[in-house]
Design a protein around this motif. Structure first.
Motif, PDB file in Angstrom:
ATOM      1  N   ALA A  23       0.833  -1.206   0.000  1.00 12.24           N
ATOM      2  CA  ALA A  23       0.000   0.000   0.000  1.00 12.24           C
ATOM      3  C   ALA A  23       0.871   1.260   0.000  1.00 12.24           C
ATOM      4  CB  ALA A  23      -0.921  -0.001   1.219  1.00 12.24           C
TER       5      ALA A  23
ATOM      6  N   ASN B 233       2.535   1.785  -3.355  1.00  7.93           N
ATOM      7  CA  ASN B 233       1.573   2.312  -4.337  1.00  7.93           C
ATOM      8  C   ASN B 233       1.275   3.786  -4.094  1.00  7.93           C
ATOM      9  OD1 ASN B 233       0.714   0.368  -6.316  1.00  7.93           O
ATOM     10  ND2 ASN B 233      -0.031  -0.857  -4.623  1.00  7.93           N
ATOM     11  N   THR B 234       1.180   4.168  -2.833  1.00  5.85           N
ATOM     12  CA  THR B 234       0.944   5.571  -2.501  1.00  5.85           C
ATOM     13  C   THR B 234       2.121   6.418  -2.992  1.00  5.85           C
ATOM     14  OG1 THR B 234      -0.268   4.869  -0.542  1.00  5.85           O
ATOM     15  CG2 THR B 234       0.424   7.158  -0.605  1.00  5.85           C
TER      16      THR B 234
ATOM     17  N   ASP C 260       1.969   6.817  -6.767  1.00  9.11           N
ATOM     18  CA  ASP C 260       0.986   7.840  -7.159  1.00  9.11           C
ATOM     19  C   ASP C 260       1.584   9.237  -6.972  1.00  9.11           C
ATOM     20  OD1 ASP C 260      -1.050   6.061  -7.741  1.00  9.11           O
ATOM     21  OD2 ASP C 260      -2.075   6.278  -5.824  1.00  9.11           O
TER      22      ASP C 260
ATOM     23  N   LYS D 229      -6.812  14.580 -12.348  1.00 10.92           N
ATOM     24  CA  LYS D 229      -6.130  13.277 -12.358  1.00 10.92           C
ATOM     25  C   LYS D 229      -5.727  12.869 -10.936  1.00 10.92           C
ATOM     26  CE  LYS D 229      -4.658   9.735 -14.078  1.00 10.92           C
ATOM     27  NZ  LYS D 229      -5.703   8.890 -14.619  1.00 10.92           N
TER      28      LYS D 229
ATOM     29  N   LYS E 209      -8.443  11.770  -7.761  1.00  8.33           N
ATOM     30  CA  LYS E 209      -8.973  10.404  -7.641  1.00  8.33           C
ATOM     31  C   LYS E 209      -8.010   9.522  -6.857  1.00  8.33           C
ATOM     32  CE  LYS E 209     -11.305   9.014 -11.434  1.00  8.33           C
ATOM     33  NZ  LYS E 209     -11.450   8.554 -12.825  1.00  8.33           N
ATOM     34  N   GLU E 210      -6.723   9.750  -7.062  1.00  7.05           N
ATOM     35  CA  GLU E 210      -5.719   8.959  -6.347  1.00  7.05           C
ATOM     36  C   GLU E 210      -5.681   9.360  -4.873  1.00  7.05           C
ATOM     37  OE1 GLU E 210      -3.086   8.615 -10.413  1.00  7.05           O
ATOM     38  OE2 GLU E 210      -2.385   9.934  -8.849  1.00  7.05           O
TER      39      GLU E 210
ATOM     40  N   TYR F 133      -8.207   7.737  -2.513  1.00 11.76           N
ATOM     41  CA  TYR F 133      -7.841   6.415  -1.988  1.00 11.76           C
ATOM     42  C   TYR F 133      -6.815   6.540  -0.864  1.00 11.76           C
ATOM     43  CZ  TYR F 133     -10.332   3.260  -5.098  1.00 11.76           C
ATOM     44  OH  TYR F 133     -11.310   2.531  -5.712  1.00 11.76           O
ATOM     45  N   HIS F 134      -5.900   7.495  -0.999  1.00 10.45           N
ATOM     46  CA  HIS F 134      -4.890   7.680   0.055  1.00 10.45           C
ATOM     47  C   HIS F 134      -5.568   8.080   1.366  1.00 10.45           C
ATOM     48  CE1 HIS F 134      -1.774   8.922  -3.278  1.00 10.45           C
ATOM     49  NE2 HIS F 134      -2.214   7.688  -3.416  1.00 10.45           N
TER      50      HIS F 134
ATOM     51  N   GLU G  44      -8.687   7.647   2.264  1.00  9.88           N
ATOM     52  CA  GLU G  44      -9.524   6.572   2.803  1.00  9.88           C
ATOM     53  C   GLU G  44      -8.660   5.617   3.629  1.00  9.88           C
ATOM     54  OE1 GLU G  44     -12.295   4.923  -0.069  1.00  9.88           O
ATOM     55  OE2 GLU G  44     -12.015   2.955   0.859  1.00  9.88           O
ATOM     56  N   ARG G  45      -7.521   5.270   3.073  1.00  7.74           N
ATOM     57  CA  ARG G  45      -6.647   4.319   3.754  1.00  7.74           C
ATOM     58  C   ARG G  45      -6.023   4.926   5.019  1.00  7.74           C
ATOM     59  NH1 ARG G  45      -1.249   3.978   3.381  1.00  7.74           N
ATOM     60  NH2 ARG G  45      -0.370   2.206   4.460  1.00  7.74           N
TER      61      ARG G  45
ATOM     62  N   ASP H 128      -8.564   5.134   7.803  1.00  4.45           N
ATOM     63  CA  ASP H 128      -8.829   3.809   8.379  1.00  4.45           C
ATOM     64  C   ASP H 128      -7.741   3.407   9.363  1.00  4.45           C
ATOM     65  OD1 ASP H 128     -11.151   3.409   7.114  1.00  4.45           O
ATOM     66  OD2 ASP H 128     -10.455   1.883   5.714  1.00  4.45           O
TER      67      ASP H 128
ATOM     68  N   SER I 292      -1.407   8.162 -12.355  1.00  6.74           N
ATOM     69  CA  SER I 292      -0.351   9.053 -12.822  1.00  6.74           C
ATOM     70  C   SER I 292       1.047   8.476 -12.632  1.00  6.74           C
ATOM     71  CB  SER I 292      -0.478  10.434 -12.181  1.00  6.74           C
ATOM     72  OG  SER I 292      -0.497  10.334 -10.794  1.00  6.74           O
ATOM     73  N   GLY I 293       1.209   7.553 -11.652  1.00  6.43           N
ATOM     74  CA  GLY I 293       2.541   6.990 -11.452  1.00  6.43           C
ATOM     75  C   GLY I 293       2.685   5.580 -11.982  1.00  6.43           C
TER      76      GLY I 293
ATOM     77  N   LEU J  60      -4.735  14.230 -20.111  1.00  6.68           N
ATOM     78  CA  LEU J  60      -5.070  14.036 -18.686  1.00  6.68           C
ATOM     79  C   LEU J  60      -6.557  14.192 -18.406  1.00  6.68           C
ATOM     80  CD1 LEU J  60      -2.329  15.961 -16.674  1.00  6.68           C
ATOM     81  CD2 LEU J  60      -2.478  13.525 -17.126  1.00  6.68           C
TER      82      LEU J  60
ATOM     83  N   ALA K 114     -10.168  12.629 -16.993  1.00  2.00           N
ATOM     84  CA  ALA K 114      -9.308  11.624 -16.373  1.00  2.00           C
ATOM     85  C   ALA K 114      -9.863  10.220 -16.616  1.00  2.00           C
ATOM     86  CB  ALA K 114      -9.204  11.894 -14.875  1.00  2.00           C
TER      87      ALA K 114
ATOM     88  N   ALA L  59     -13.640   3.510   7.741  1.00  2.00           N
ATOM     89  CA  ALA L  59     -14.143   3.626   9.105  1.00  2.00           C
ATOM     90  C   ALA L  59     -15.077   4.822   9.262  1.00  2.00           C
ATOM     91  CB  ALA L  59     -12.969   3.732  10.066  1.00  2.00           C
TER      92      ALA L  59
ATOM     93  N   SER M  10      -7.040  -4.981   1.631  1.00  2.00           N
ATOM     94  CA  SER M  10      -6.284  -3.730   1.518  1.00  2.00           C
ATOM     95  C   SER M  10      -6.710  -3.016   0.246  1.00  2.00           C
ATOM     96  CB  SER M  10      -4.786  -4.041   1.482  1.00  2.00           C
ATOM     97  OG  SER M  10      -4.054  -2.872   1.163  1.00  2.00           O
ATOM     98  N   GLN M  11      -6.822  -1.677   0.345  1.00  2.00           N
ATOM     99  CA  GLN M  11      -7.218  -0.898  -0.840  1.00  2.00           C
ATOM    100  C   GLN M  11      -6.163  -0.943  -1.935  1.00  2.00           C
ATOM    101  OE1 GLN M  11      -7.599   0.388   2.263  1.00  2.00           O
ATOM    102  NE2 GLN M  11      -9.154   1.993   2.302  1.00  2.00           N
ATOM    103  N   PHE M  12      -4.955  -1.378  -1.578  1.00  2.00           N
ATOM    104  CA  PHE M  12      -3.874  -1.377  -2.555  1.00  2.00           C
ATOM    105  C   PHE M  12      -3.389  -2.801  -2.784  1.00  2.00           C
ATOM    106  CE2 PHE M  12      -4.135   2.808  -0.816  1.00  2.00           C
ATOM    107  CZ  PHE M  12      -3.921   3.641  -1.895  1.00  2.00           C
TER     108      PHE M  12
ATOM    109  N   PHE N   2     -12.722   3.423 -10.312  1.00  2.00           N
ATOM    110  CA  PHE N   2     -11.866   4.612 -10.241  1.00  2.00           C
ATOM    111  C   PHE N   2     -12.374   5.690 -11.167  1.00  2.00           C
ATOM    112  CE2 PHE N   2      -7.748   6.826 -11.184  1.00  2.00           C
ATOM    113  CZ  PHE N   2      -7.419   7.161  -9.902  1.00  2.00           C
TER     114      PHE N   2
END
Lengths: 252, 168
Positions: free
Chosen positions: A40, A43-44, A47, A129, A132-133, A136-137, A139-140, A143, B55-56, B85, B88, B119, B142-144, B168
């Motif tokens: 995780a 990935n963060t 991004d 762009k 959206k990423e 997710y960051h 949210e995690r 949590d 993007s990455g 871009l 998106a 949560a 896990s989200q990832f 997404f």
């Protein structure tokens, strides 16, 4: 760097925040407490470094001095970086890493969401762009904030210590100087007080849920946006820039 | 032979692009994923517009390279690849065929509105279906996951772990 083009300063600020936090977070790769967290965080970081490229490429175009995103990332000195002090703070233990991430994400996400309405088309596109990423960051990290804060006595104490340490760096994120005032007038960036309110209310709700207490009477530190950084930043840059500086224009 | 007569049709180009696999998930093509937004002739050069998923994502550079190579194999010499871009990229652009291929490969396709129940959020009423046994009793680990575009899930019925292609 003498120029004080507000748009250049702002795009550096956004890009440097993402670059420096991305660099910090990527240091956990292969070392995180459990595999899922390792993945995780990687990935963060990925991004954030991707977003860095978008912001710094634009900053380089605005500057128009024959530099590209890589030059800006790897050949600038500390005083020319515009990231906030929060993101350069050391990884510490996992509680410190996650608290730093949460305090940043909780600002980054609403900021990017608001920037999608920027009067500057390129800024709006990059924000669209990245937002959206960042969702997710956030949210995690929310949590994990709650899971660790409202967890065992040990995890709770570590999270509270991390909050006590890092709280003084949160004021800078929503502080407004000449750059913000000038860009705010042109609707390039959103009204700072709206983001500030959103930031405060989100953080308070999440921290309450995490059974953590905001420390009182803390003086807010700032300087990052003007290039005045904390001691740890020099070590980070030395490591991040060593290869490109030792082997200029190296490629593989 | 004039240059104009030598230009392949845009339909052919799309057909060729549809054979370019995604480097991370080779069962789907870059067209299935909605990464290729446009292909058109600009004088004697072919302009292909692509959009990054994340993007990455390290696959982005490989994708542009593979698109160019596939088109060169068909004899097209002047190719310009542009990155766009906005709007998106969204998983809504993944084709119906692409979603089926993902599922057959063991990756649960994106479900609108499904998310790891944060949560601070209400638990989502939409569930991700296990690509192995078809059960809906699944949970987010896990989200990832193994790539930026995927989350890590577990099926509570057949107990198998699986990748979920995040909405997404």
């Amino acid at each position: 760097m003498t120029a004080s083009n507000p748009l250049f300063e702002f795009t550096l600020h956004m890009g440097d925040n993402a670059l420096i936090l991305g660099q910090r977070v990527s240091a956990w790769c292969g070392h995180a407490p459990i595999l899922e967290e390792d993945i995780a965080l990687a990935n963060t970081g990925l991004d954030l470094i991707g977003q860095t490229k978008l912001w710094l490429s634009y900053a380089a175009e605005i500057e128009n001095k024959d530099r590209d995103a890589d030059d800006l990332a790897f050949r600038r000195d500390g005083r020319d970086f515009r990231n906030c002090l929060l993101v350069e703070q050391p990884n510490g233990d996992y509680a410190q890493t996650m608290m730093r991430q949460f305090l940043f994400d909780a600002w980054h996400h609403p900021m990017l969401a608001a920037l999608t309405n920027s009067s500057n088309k390129r800024v709006a596109e990059i924000a669209e762009k990245s937002e959206k990423e960042a969702a997710y960051h956030l949210e995690r990290s929310t949590d994990l904030l709650i899971r660790l804060g409202d967890g065992s006595q040990e995890s709770h104490d570590r999270m509270q210590t991390a909050l006590d340490d890092l709280w003084r760096f949160t004021g800078e994120l929503t502080s407004a100087g000449d750059v913000e005032t000038s860009l705010g007038k042109e609707n390039v960036i959103p009204d700072g007080s709206a983001i500030s309110d959103q930031y405060a209310s989100y953080i308070q709700t999440a921290l309450r849920e995490a059974t953590l207490t905001i420390p009182e009477g803390v003086g807010m530190r700032q300087g990052g946006k003007k290039g005045i950084h904390t001691e740890d930043f020099g070590y980070l840059l030395a490591e991040m820039q060593s290869l490109p500086r030792a082997y200029p224009d190296a490629a593989w | 032979m004039s240059l104009a007569a030598a230009k392949p049709s845009i339909d052919d180009i799309w057909r060729w692009l549809n054979d370019v696999p995604d480097p991370e998930i080779p069962v789907v093509s870059v067209v299935d994923l909605g990464i290729v937004r446009e292909a058109r002739w600009q004088d004697d050069a072919l302009l292909v517009t692509v959009t990054p998923t994340y993007s990455g994502c390290p696959a982005t550079a490989v994708i542009s390279f593979e698109i160019e190579e596939a088109l060169r194999r068909q004899g097209i010499e002047k190719i310009k690849i542009e990155t766009q871009l906005s709007p998106a990229w969204t998983t809504k652009w993944i084709s119906a065929a692409g979603r089926e291929k993902l599922k057959a490969y063991g990756i649960a396709p994106p479900v609108d509105g499904a998310s790891c129940a944060g949560a601070l959020k209400l638990p989502s009423s939409v569930n991700v279906t296990c690509p192995h046994c078809g059960a809906v009793d699944t949970e987010c680990v896990s989200q990832f996951g193994s790539t930026p575009c995927k989350a890590h899930y577990r099926c509570k019925t057949c107990l198998e772990p699986f990748d979920y292609f995040k909405s997404f």
